[in-house]
Design an enzyme around this catalytic site. Structure first.
Site, PDB file in Angstrom:
ATOM      1  N   GLY A 214     -35.958 -50.381 -79.024  1.00 56.53           N
ATOM      2  CA  GLY A 214     -36.971 -51.428 -78.925  1.00 56.53           C
ATOM      3  C   GLY A 214     -36.756 -52.575 -79.885  1.00 56.53           C
TER       4      GLY A 214
ATOM      5  N   CYS B 150     -33.859 -56.395 -71.939  1.00 57.49           N
ATOM      6  CA  CYS B 150     -34.112 -55.175 -72.699  1.00 57.49           C
ATOM      7  C   CYS B 150     -35.220 -54.376 -72.035  1.00 57.49           C
ATOM      8  CB  CYS B 150     -34.472 -55.477 -74.136  1.00 57.49           C
ATOM      9  SG  CYS B 150     -34.681 -53.970 -75.081  1.00 57.49           S
TER      10      CYS B 150
ATOM     11  N   ASN C 155     -27.043 -54.503 -69.045  1.00 53.03           N
ATOM     12  CA  ASN C 155     -27.825 -53.847 -70.079  1.00 53.03           C
ATOM     13  C   ASN C 155     -28.093 -52.416 -69.592  1.00 53.03           C
ATOM     14  OD1 ASN C 155     -29.704 -53.281 -72.219  1.00 53.03           O
ATOM     15  ND2 ASN C 155     -29.991 -55.487 -72.417  1.00 53.03           N
TER      16      ASN C 155
HETATM   17  C1  LIG Z   1     -28.748 -47.915 -79.279  1.00 49.13           C
HETATM   18  C2  LIG Z   1     -28.601 -49.108 -78.394  1.00 49.13           C
HETATM   19  C3  LIG Z   1     -29.200 -50.329 -78.757  1.00 49.13           C
HETATM   20  C4  LIG Z   1     -29.076 -51.469 -77.959  1.00 49.13           C
HETATM   21  N1  LIG Z   1     -29.645 -52.649 -78.360  1.00 49.13           N
HETATM   22  C5  LIG Z   1     -29.448 -53.782 -77.627  1.00 49.13           C
HETATM   23  C6  LIG Z   1     -29.931 -55.063 -78.070  1.00 49.13           C
HETATM   24  O1  LIG Z   1     -30.542 -55.195 -79.137  1.00 49.13           O
HETATM   25  N2  LIG Z   1     -29.709 -56.157 -77.282  1.00 49.13           N
HETATM   26  C7  LIG Z   1     -29.013 -56.064 -76.103  1.00 49.13           C
HETATM   27  O2  LIG Z   1     -28.822 -57.078 -75.438  1.00 49.13           O
HETATM   28  N3  LIG Z   1     -28.530 -54.867 -75.667  1.00 49.13           N
HETATM   29  C8  LIG Z   1     -28.730 -53.739 -76.400  1.00 49.13           C
HETATM   30  N4  LIG Z   1     -28.212 -52.529 -75.948  1.00 49.13           N
HETATM   31  C9  LIG Z   1     -27.463 -52.482 -74.680  1.00 49.13           C
HETATM   32  C10 LIG Z   1     -25.947 -52.555 -74.903  1.00 49.13           C
HETATM   33  O3  LIG Z   1     -25.594 -53.755 -75.577  1.00 49.13           O
HETATM   34  C11 LIG Z   1     -25.172 -52.465 -73.570  1.00 49.13           C
HETATM   35  O4  LIG Z   1     -25.550 -53.531 -72.736  1.00 49.13           O
HETATM   36  C12 LIG Z   1     -25.451 -51.179 -72.809  1.00 49.13           C
HETATM   37  O5  LIG Z   1     -25.648 -50.116 -73.691  1.00 49.13           O
HETATM   38  C13 LIG Z   1     -24.360 -50.831 -71.789  1.00 49.13           C
HETATM   39  O6  LIG Z   1     -23.127 -50.571 -72.409  1.00 49.13           O
HETATM   40  P1  LIG Z   1     -22.598 -49.082 -72.806  1.00 49.13           P
HETATM   41  O7  LIG Z   1     -22.699 -48.229 -71.579  1.00 49.13           O
HETATM   42  O8  LIG Z   1     -21.216 -49.279 -73.295  1.00 49.13           O
HETATM   43  O9  LIG Z   1     -23.536 -48.585 -73.859  1.00 49.13           O
HETATM   44  C14 LIG Z   1     -28.339 -51.391 -76.745  1.00 49.13           C
HETATM   45  C15 LIG Z   1     -27.729 -50.165 -76.378  1.00 49.13           C
HETATM   46  C16 LIG Z   1     -27.835 -49.045 -77.185  1.00 49.13           C
HETATM   47  C17 LIG Z   1     -27.158 -47.764 -76.769  1.00 49.13           C
END
Ligand SMILES: Cc1cc2nc3c(=O)[nH]c(=O)nc-3n(C[C@H](O)[C@H](O)[C@H](O)COP(=O)(O)O)c2cc1C
Ligand SMILES: Cc1cc2nc3c(=O)[nH]c(=O)nc-3n(C[C@H](O)[C@H](O)[C@H](O)COP(=O)(O)OP(=O)(O)OC[C@H]3O[C@@H](n4cnc5c(N)ncnc54)[C@H](O)[C@@H]3O)c2cc1C
Ligand code: FES
Lengths: 305, 243
Positions: free
Chosen positions: A72, A131, A193
């Site tokens: 969050g 988000c 995301n």
């Molecule tokens: C713990 C965590 C925190 C995240 N915080 C943000 C954020 O602050 N802003 C954002 O745009 N995406 C955020 N994301 C999404 C990631 O940047 C990414 O878009 C998403 O996890 C998909 O990629 P992945 O499968 O490699 O994790 C977050 C993801 C995770 C796992």
């Protein structure tokens, strides 16, 4: 010799590997373990106007081949990011970064973007309209093409830097949102995301996450992400920053072939602090294995013939 | 913190559902009691955090209870198998604040880390007392190991089948101590905070993502603002925590 160099909206990248927002802090934790200047770039944790603690804990859960988070948007607020986190990051990372921006209103997006625009380290603004973990804002902007366009226009007015709109997969038609952003002047789109999901604890018989729902990411979502990058590539002519489940050099190649110009790595960093380093180090060999000499040449390659 | 492959030397049950795992390899990143390791269990996406129960030049001991899929899969692993590990995570206990007569208070998965903490305090010439709380007599583990070090160990069980009937605070009343170190469930922390008459340190548990400060999954609110249990903790002083 293979070439891993690329350009994202006119800014050069040594390689296409970029840690995703929220999974790399502001870089210092990783800089203790290796020289993070090997990265293509990095995307900072989403900044909001006010400091935020985020959602109540537990806010992390595991699933098959991935994880859920309902953090969050914990962050110290955009002013503290600029005053403290970016200068600290500048000491350990010497390349342009993606500043991830969040907001609860169109005005807040513009205000936060305007402040980050003035930071010389910031190469691109990555506008998180996706988000799933914050109520009253956040994702609703990314689920409605009209609102997505409105945020894009508001941000474009206050910056001269490339604006990458970060899209949510929690929509019926991601292509229409991507098109709306392009039409409103976006310089690129970043996707995906996290996918909204949940998890149940059999011992307590209750949801694991205090927030009940959270965003799913990691290898489990890669097929969905690849499909969306592929579809968006057919529909827009601006660059795509692809992400969702990347954890190996092969995954990077798949995203580029689908249409991404560069990739972000999220959940893989949570499981392994050296994930990005390993991907970067194994990329040339993976390219050679598949007869790829220049990454530039394979962007969108899966669409031809 | 160091990422390394550790080798399973022993992985045996010590009581029903509780295993003692001795891993050999490079554990030079562990520098004080109260730190933890994160083990990558095959088939699980996230690593599992476990406190350091004890360590030496050649390896580290972890004592864990099987609660879910990850710990059950860990329990099925055999000597000779390698485990990808992050070693030496977290801040650990500060033993310089203990005074002459520190008290260790632990329950459940908080007991293992007390072993190396007791060793360290004894090596510093202190007189160490411990109150260890369990549900019932057949749940008791590591109490003798800690007693043999030279610690004055007091036991409590909820059903009175061994030691004092009740919880750890029921055994704390008559004890004389200069400082305390505690780890256990949150309800125990509240009870300890209610009766303790000195300052002390609490080792917290949290659902973790990364374990090294990157994901903000494990944050708690403290008097000094939000802190990450994995990186700023897991040990916090009584004064830092919000009650
Ligand atoms: C713990 C965590 C925190 C995240 N915080 C943000 C954020 O602050 N802003 C954002 O745009 N995406 C955020 N994301 C999404 C990631 O940047 C990414 O878009 C998403 O996890 C998909 O990629 P992945 O499968 O490699 O994790 C977050 C993801 C995770 C796992
Ligand atoms: C700093 C720290 C030190 C710990 N030390 C010990 C120890 O010495 N001995 C011991 O037996 N246990 C210890 N634990 C708890 C241990 O990490 C969990 O019991 C274990 O992760 C459960 O995994 P699982 O796959 O069996 O359970 P599942 O419920 O299937 O796990 C699902 C997810 O939840 C997490 N999780 C579940 N229960 C807990 C919990 N109680 N605390 C934190 N995360 C949890 C898991 O890590 C995993 O990510 C410690 C936890 C922390 C945070
Ligand atoms: S578990 Fe990721 S910051 Fe603590």
């Amino acid at each position: 010799m293979v070439n891993t160099k690329l350009s994202l909206c006119g800014i050069a990248l040594d390689n296409p590997v970029i840690p995703a927002s929220g999974t790399f802090g502001y870089g210092h934790e990783f800089a203790e373990y290796y020289d993070i200047n090997i990265l293509g770039s990095l995307s900072t944790k989403g900044a909001t106007r006010e400091a935020r603690f985020g959602n109540p804990t537990p806010r992390i859960a595991e699933c098959a081949a991935g994880m859920l988070n309902s953090v969050g948007l914990q962050n110290p607020g955009v002013d503290a990011v600029i005053a403290e986190e970016l200068p600290r990051l500048a000491r350990v990372f010497h390349k342009p970064v993606l500043a991830n921006v969040c907001g609860f209103s169109v005005e807040e997006y513009a205000e936060n973007a305007a402040k980050l625009d003035k930071q010389p380290q910031v190469g691109w603004l990555e506008i998180n309209i996706s988000c799933p973990n914050v109520h009253c804002g956040g994702m609703s902007f990314g689920t409605d093409p009209r609102l997505a366009a409105e945020v894009t226009r508001a941000v474009k007015v206050v910056t001269t830097k490339p604006v990458m709109m970060k899209l949510t997969p929690n929509v019926t038609d991601i292509v229409s949102v991507a098109r709306a952003c392009e039409d409103a002047g976006a310089d690129g789109v970043a996707l995906i995301n996290t996918l909204m999901g949940m998890s149940i604890d059999l011992r307590s018989k209750r949801p694991v996450l205090a927030n009940v729902t959270g965003g799913v990411s990691g290898p489990a979502v890669k097929p969905v992400a690849l499909r969306m990058v592929y579809q968006v590539y057919e529909a827009v002519s601006i660059p795509i920053l692809g992400m969702g489940g990347v954890q190996s050099a092969e995954d990077v190649l798949e995203f580029l072939l689908s249409g991404a110009t560069a990739v972000e790595v999220g959940a893989a960093n949570v499981a392994d602090p050296f994930a990005c380093k390993n991907i970067i180090e194994t990329l040339p060999a993976a390219m050679a294995r598949y007869g790829i000499t220049d990454l530039k040449d394979i962007i969108g390659g899966a669409h031809h013939g | 913190m160091k990422k390394t492959t550790l080798m399973i030397y022993k992985n045996n049950p010590i009581i029903g559902g509780v295993y003692k795992l001795y891993l050999t390899g490079d554990v030079s990143a562990i520098h004080c009691p109260g730190q933890f390791v994160e083990l990558s269990v095959p088939g699980q996406f996230l690593r599992r955090p476990f406190s350091v129960c004890d360590w030496d030049r050649d390896g580290v001991t972890v004592v864990y209870r099987t609660v879910g899929q990850g710990t059950r899969r860990l329990a099925a692993m055999m000597p000779g198998e390698g485990i990808d590990a992050l070693v030496g995570l977290g801040n650990g206990f500060d033993t310089s604040l203990s005074g002459e007569k520190p008290l260790l208070i632990a329950g459940g998965s908080g007991v293992p880390m007390m072993l190396c903490l007791a060793k360290q305090l004894l090596a510093e010439g202190k007189t160490v007392t411990a109150v260890l709380g369990y549900r019932t007599a057949s749940d008791i583990f590591l109490a003798d190991d800690i007693r043999y070090l030279g610690v004055d160990v007091h036991l409590t069980t909820e059903d009175g089948s061994a030691g004092v009937r009740g919880t750890v605070t029921d055994a704390m009343e008559d004890l004389d101590y200069t400082y305390f170190y505690t780890c256990g469930p949150e309800a125990m922390f509240r009870a300890v905070n209610g009766v303790a008459n000195t300052s002390g340190q609490f080792s917290l548990e949290a659902r973790m993502g990364c374990g090294y400060g990157a994901c903000m999954g494990c944050t708690i609110e403290t008097v000094k603002g939000p802190k990450r249990v994995c990186k700023d903790g897991p040990v916090f002083t009584r004064e830092e925590l919000l009650w």
